[in-house]
Design an enzyme around this catalytic site. Structure first.
Site, PDB file in Angstrom:
ATOM      1  CG  ASP A 176      -1.856   1.166   1.237  1.00 51.63           C
ATOM      2  OD1 ASP A 176      -1.435   2.287   0.893  1.00 51.63           O
ATOM      3  OD2 ASP A 176      -3.036   0.960   1.550  1.00 51.63           O
ATOM      4  CG  HIS A 177       1.144   4.434  -3.069  1.00 50.64           C
ATOM      5  ND1 HIS A 177      -0.102   4.092  -3.478  1.00 50.64           N
ATOM      6  CD2 HIS A 177       1.181   5.784  -3.110  1.00 50.64           C
ATOM      7  CE1 HIS A 177      -0.798   5.178  -3.763  1.00 50.64           C
ATOM      8  NE2 HIS A 177      -0.033   6.226  -3.541  1.00 50.64           N
ATOM      9  CG  HIS A 239      -4.421   4.460  -0.438  1.00 47.94           C
ATOM     10  ND1 HIS A 239      -3.491   3.457  -0.522  1.00 47.94           N
ATOM     11  CD2 HIS A 239      -4.690   4.802  -1.729  1.00 47.94           C
ATOM     12  CE1 HIS A 239      -3.198   3.213  -1.790  1.00 47.94           C
ATOM     13  NE2 HIS A 239      -3.925   4.015  -2.544  1.00 47.94           N
TER      14      HIS A 239
END
Ligand code: BG6
Length: 482
Positions: A176-177, A239
């Site tokens: 999950d960036h 996010h």
């Protein structure tokens, strides 16, 4: 030991836009292990040389003035290409042969990066298993799985089962960036390296928490994916729930992957699932007006591009403190921020009613400019006892030099080093889906109605009335720090 990163789905957008620029930056900063090789794998046919050329051009475009030709030329010879289809077992034999050649048959640490259409993840894992490429007999083998990890709880469980049939949990890195963003990691430091926040970080002092991820961008050319995903699956499940867990979790016993993830899972489990009958009152869904005309959007699409959801966390720390989470495309500006809104003073010494005063707020701006702002009342000089809301600000760019690294740099390096702290565990993704599923199910059945909104604002007008009915106001501010 040598290192090899194999990118499946290498001809896709992510490789050129994020992965290769991140690998290049790590190389330039001398953080990439010197014996690292990168192998692209996709159906398109390239020679090694044509592939290097192609990536050199895209990296130069994305990095602009940060691109240094000499640094690229020292990295390029370590980049290879192996054409293949992840569905086709035979193509894994030619990939295995190339890997054996570039690793000189020696033990190596391998990272398999799955960056293709999510429906192919299971096939890729199964074929890696069948080709004996997942076993750790000849060095560590890690697999990175890009989002979306499933589209609901059932599909996420199935994907976990498919991956676990081949890889052990310690080998799986669900990316999950947002967790790679410096400011997101700084949340942990802010909370757990400072003693001043902990005593007030609870229901006694915090009135509510707001997490906003506003994007100015529209869906653009991504409607093919987005129209079946929508904002809950695209932004909220991953996010935004990650931001919620880091804001709300207890102190991990150690700064280690499983200790951190244990605490995150505990918070997700404490999030009170919305009952179908509460979705209409506790969540809002919207769609920007021009969405229907975006190329690739299905006629009459009811896909939400905006969501605002009120979550309650059933534990001692947060009982009675609502967490308002919202995200939308085509909003007035791009900003991601957390607002910790504190309770008002119990009595107003300086005249006026307490309820007419603003609350103290701690604003943690995740992007675009990273920083923290604390808002409090100050006396206006030479004006009797007139008060004004003022602030203390901390900006990364003022205190630290150098550009902020891209999220993928940190995350790729962590995978290479086998550190899963910033990656989601199987129970974490599944619990996150169990929070999102009831909302998505209600929305799919048409409840509550989809609200249209004009681009360039803060989502549907009803969102303002919705939060005001609960005695709160949105922190509708474009970046407060620049
Ligand atoms: C992606 C979503 O995961 O995150 C996109 O698929 C969204 O729709 C993007 O635009 C936002 O990321 P960032 O880092 O720009 O906030």
């Amino acid at each position: 030991m040598a290192h090899t990163i194999v990118i499946f789905g290498a001809s896709g957008d992510l490789t050129g836009r994020k992965l290769i620029p991140a690998i290049y930056s790590l190389h330039q900063k001398k953080r990439l292990p010197p014996d690292t090789r990168i192998v692209g794998c996709a159906r398109t046919s390239f020679t090694h040389e044509a592939w290097r050329q192609h990536l050199g051009e895209s990296t130069a475009t994305f990095l602009g003035s940060q691109f240094d030709k000499a640094a690229w030329e020292s990295l390029a010879p370590r980049i290879f290409y192996s054409p293949g289809n992840v569905d086709n077992q035979a193509d894994f034999q030619s990939l295995a042969a190339l890997l054996a050649e570039i690793e000189c048959g020696q033990p190596a640490e391998r990272v398999y990066y799955l960056s293709m259409a999510p429906q192919l993840y299971a096939a890729a894992a199964a074929n890696l298993g069948a080709a004996q490429m997942a076993a750790e007999t000849n060095g560590p083998r890690r697999v990175v799985v890009e989002k979306p990890f499933g589209t609901d709880l059932a599909s996420a469980r199935q994907l976990n089962t498919d991956l676990h049939a081949v890889f052990a949990e310690h080998q799986i890195f669900r990316i999950d960036h947002y967790l790679g963003k410096e400011t997101v990691q700084n949340l942990l430091v802010l909370r757990f390296a400072n003693a001043i926040f902990e005593p007030i970080w609870n229901r006694n002092y915090v009135e509510h928490v707001e997490i906003t991820a506003a994007e100015e961008l529209t869906v653009g050319h991504r409607a093919g994916y987005y129209d079946t995903a929508g904002v809950l699956r695209d932004m909220l499940q991953g996010h935004l729930l990650q931001l919620l867990t880091l804001t709300a979790m207890e102190t991990p016993v150690r700064f280690e992957a499983d200790c951190i993830r244990d605490e995150k899972v505990k918070i997700l489990r404490a999030v009170r699932p919305l009952k179908p009958e509460n979705v209409a009152t506790d969540a809002i869904r919207g769609q920007y007006r021009a969405y229907a005309n975006e190329p690739g959007v299905r006629p009459g699409s009811q896909t939400a591009t905006f969501a605002a959801v009120k979550f309650n966390i059933d534990n001692w720390r947060w009982q009675g403190v609502p967490f308002y989470i919202r995200s939308g495309k085509a909003m007035s500006c791009a900003t991601t921020q957390l607002v910790i809104q504190f309770r008002k003073p119990p009595f107003m010494l300086f005249g006026g009613k307490t309820e007419d005063r603003e609350s103290n707020q701690l604003v943690i701006q995740i992007q675009p400019a990273e920083g923290v702002q604390l808002r409090f009342y100050t006396k206006v000089p030479d004006a009797g006892m007139k008060l004004r809301m003022t602030d203390l600000e901390f900006r990364f760019r003022q205190q630290f030099t150098g550009p902020m690294p891209e999220a993928y740099e940190r995350l790729l390096l962590d995978v290479i080093n086998g550190d899963a702290s910033l990656f989601a565990r199987s129970d974490e993704v599944e619990t996150a889906w169990s929070i999102v599923d009831p909302i998505q199910a209600a929305w799919d059945s048409g409840q509550p109605p989809l609200l249209l909104y004009d681009a360039g604002g803060w989502g549907p007008e009803e969102s303002t009335a919705w939060i005001e009915k609960q005695g709160q106001h949105w922190f509708d501010a474009c970046p407060v720090l620049h």
